[in-house]
Design a protein around this motif. Structure first.
Motif, PDB file in Angstrom:
ATOM      1  N   UNK A  34      40.341 -33.084 -36.814  1.00 58.83           N
ATOM      2  CA  UNK A  34      40.412 -31.807 -37.535  1.00 58.83           C
ATOM      3  C   UNK A  34      40.164 -30.645 -36.582  1.00 58.83           C
ATOM      4  N   UNK A  35      39.117 -30.765 -35.728  1.00 59.04           N
ATOM      5  CA  UNK A  35      38.829 -29.685 -34.772  1.00 59.04           C
ATOM      6  C   UNK A  35      39.984 -29.538 -33.779  1.00 59.04           C
ATOM      7  N   UNK A  36      40.546 -30.660 -33.349  1.00 61.35           N
ATOM      8  CA  UNK A  36      41.673 -30.593 -32.415  1.00 61.35           C
ATOM      9  C   UNK A  36      42.862 -29.879 -33.049  1.00 61.35           C
ATOM     10  N   UNK A  37      43.107 -30.161 -34.331  1.00 61.29           N
ATOM     11  CA  UNK A  37      44.190 -29.498 -35.042  1.00 61.29           C
ATOM     12  C   UNK A  37      43.932 -27.999 -35.161  1.00 61.29           C
ATOM     13  N   UNK A  38      42.667 -27.636 -35.422  1.00 58.78           N
ATOM     14  CA  UNK A  38      42.325 -26.220 -35.509  1.00 58.78           C
ATOM     15  C   UNK A  38      42.555 -25.510 -34.177  1.00 58.78           C
ATOM     16  N   UNK A  39      42.173 -26.178 -33.077  1.00 57.46           N
ATOM     17  CA  UNK A  39      42.391 -25.581 -31.758  1.00 57.46           C
ATOM     18  C   UNK A  39      43.878 -25.418 -31.477  1.00 57.46           C
ATOM     19  N   UNK A  40      44.672 -26.398 -31.910  1.00 59.48           N
ATOM     20  CA  UNK A  40      46.119 -26.308 -31.738  1.00 59.48           C
ATOM     21  C   UNK A  40      46.688 -25.132 -32.523  1.00 59.48           C
ATOM     22  N   UNK A  41      46.206 -24.932 -33.752  1.00 57.80           N
ATOM     23  CA  UNK A  41      46.671 -23.813 -34.568  1.00 57.80           C
ATOM     24  C   UNK A  41      46.252 -22.476 -33.960  1.00 57.80           C
ATOM     25  N   UNK A  42      45.031 -22.437 -33.406  1.00 62.82           N
ATOM     26  CA  UNK A  42      44.579 -21.212 -32.744  1.00 62.82           C
ATOM     27  C   UNK A  42      45.460 -20.882 -31.537  1.00 62.82           C
ATOM     28  N   UNK A  43      45.820 -21.921 -30.768  1.00 62.20           N
ATOM     29  CA  UNK A  43      46.680 -21.708 -29.606  1.00 62.20           C
ATOM     30  C   UNK A  43      48.049 -21.176 -30.044  1.00 62.20           C
ATOM     31  N   UNK A  44      48.570 -21.723 -31.126  1.00 60.27           N
ATOM     32  CA  UNK A  44      49.866 -21.267 -31.635  1.00 60.27           C
ATOM     33  C   UNK A  44      49.791 -19.817 -32.085  1.00 60.27           C
ATOM     34  N   UNK A  45      48.730 -19.478 -32.843  1.00 64.53           N
ATOM     35  CA  UNK A  45      48.569 -18.105 -33.306  1.00 64.53           C
ATOM     36  C   UNK A  45      48.351 -17.155 -32.131  1.00 64.53           C
ATOM     37  N   UNK A  46      47.622 -17.628 -31.114  1.00 61.28           N
ATOM     38  CA  UNK A  46      47.389 -16.807 -29.922  1.00 61.28           C
ATOM     39  C   UNK A  46      48.707 -16.464 -29.237  1.00 61.28           C
ATOM     40  N   UNK A  47      49.587 -17.465 -29.117  1.00 64.70           N
ATOM     41  CA  UNK A  47      50.894 -17.212 -28.501  1.00 64.70           C
ATOM     42  C   UNK A  47      51.718 -16.241 -29.327  1.00 64.70           C
ATOM     43  N   UNK A  48      51.629 -16.380 -30.658  1.00 62.42           N
ATOM     44  CA  UNK A  48      52.388 -15.475 -31.526  1.00 62.42           C
ATOM     45  C   UNK A  48      51.870 -14.045 -31.404  1.00 62.42           C
ATOM     46  N   UNK A  49      50.555 -13.886 -31.301  1.00 63.23           N
ATOM     47  CA  UNK A  49      49.984 -12.555 -31.103  1.00 63.23           C
ATOM     48  C   UNK A  49      50.460 -11.959 -29.787  1.00 63.23           C
ATOM     49  N   UNK A  50      50.418 -12.785 -28.746  1.00 62.72           N
ATOM     50  CA  UNK A  50      50.786 -12.293 -27.411  1.00 62.72           C
ATOM     51  C   UNK A  50      52.272 -11.982 -27.318  1.00 62.72           C
TER      52      UNK A  50
END
Length: 229
Positions: free
Chosen positions: A36-52
């Protein structure tokens, strides 16, 4: 007497069997929590790329356009300054959501960057002392980084501290993270843990880590995490 001894042995065997099942269930729950934590980190990375790549690029174009026009109007110059602040905030949020320095350089540089990024503009004096094994697993690096991040943010918001020390030591396959501030402290018995603190407690439990928060009114706060490696 023989029947009683047999019954006792049967009870012991049943207890041992139940304990094995409990241990197995606990292991399954821990693995699920880690995923679950790994999935959350993956989602954060995806959102980070979208923000950037999305909002960040739009704001970059906007700031450049306003910069070229700002010389002719004080109002446009003010709008350019606001757009610059918004762009910097988006970049900062993107980095904190998914710090690429953690993947590129490792936990020690990432923690030094985190302290510098969060504390330098807050007039908080900080010191780091970090000793880590060279082969630290990535999931434990993320665990320690996120706990440090949440703890430092809480210190900025609530502690009124002007000095913070972050240290990590490694002995006998156990990593210990300590974050100490000289702030106002609090009475842990009268404070309900917020979402952030509850989250890092849950994350620590998933890694068989222990999280201790020692604080008293007027005596600062020490947060200690020990993680078996």
């Amino acid at each position: 007497m023989t029947d009683l001894a047999t019954e006792i042995e049967n009870i012991k065997a049943l207890q041992a069997s139940l304990q094995e099942r409990l241990d197995a269930d606990q292991e399954v729950l821990q693995q699920l929590a880690k995923r679950l934590w790994a999935q959350q980190e993956s989602e954060k990375a995806k959102l980070s790329r979208e923000l950037h790549d999305g909002i960040g690029q739009l704001l970059t174009g906007l700031t450049r356009r306003l910069q070229s026009l700002s010389a002719s109007s004080p109002e446009l110059e003010a709008l350019h300054a606001i757009a610059e602040m918004a762009l910097n905030d988006v970049r900062q949020l993107s980095r904190l959501m998914s710090p690429t320095i953690l993947d590129d350089l490792g936990l020690k540089p990432a923690l030094n960057w985190l302290c510098r990024n969060l504390l330098s503009d807050e007039n908080i004096e900080y010191h780091t002392d970090i000793m880590l094994p060279s082969d630290l697993p990535k999931d434990i690096s993320i665990l320690l980084f996120r706990i440090a991040q949440e703890t430092l943010v809480n210190a900025i918001k609530h502690s009124e501290a002007d000095k913070i020390t972050l240290s990590i030591s490694y002995h006998h396959h156990v990593i210990r993270l300590d974050i100490l501030d000289n702030g106002v402290g609090f009475d842990s018995k009268s404070i309900e843990p917020g979402i952030g603190l509850s989250s890092i407690r849950d994350r620590a439990e998933a890694f068989n880590a222990t999280l201790e928060i020692d604080s008293a009114v007027g005596q600062g706060t020490r947060t200690t995490v020990t993680v078996p490696v």
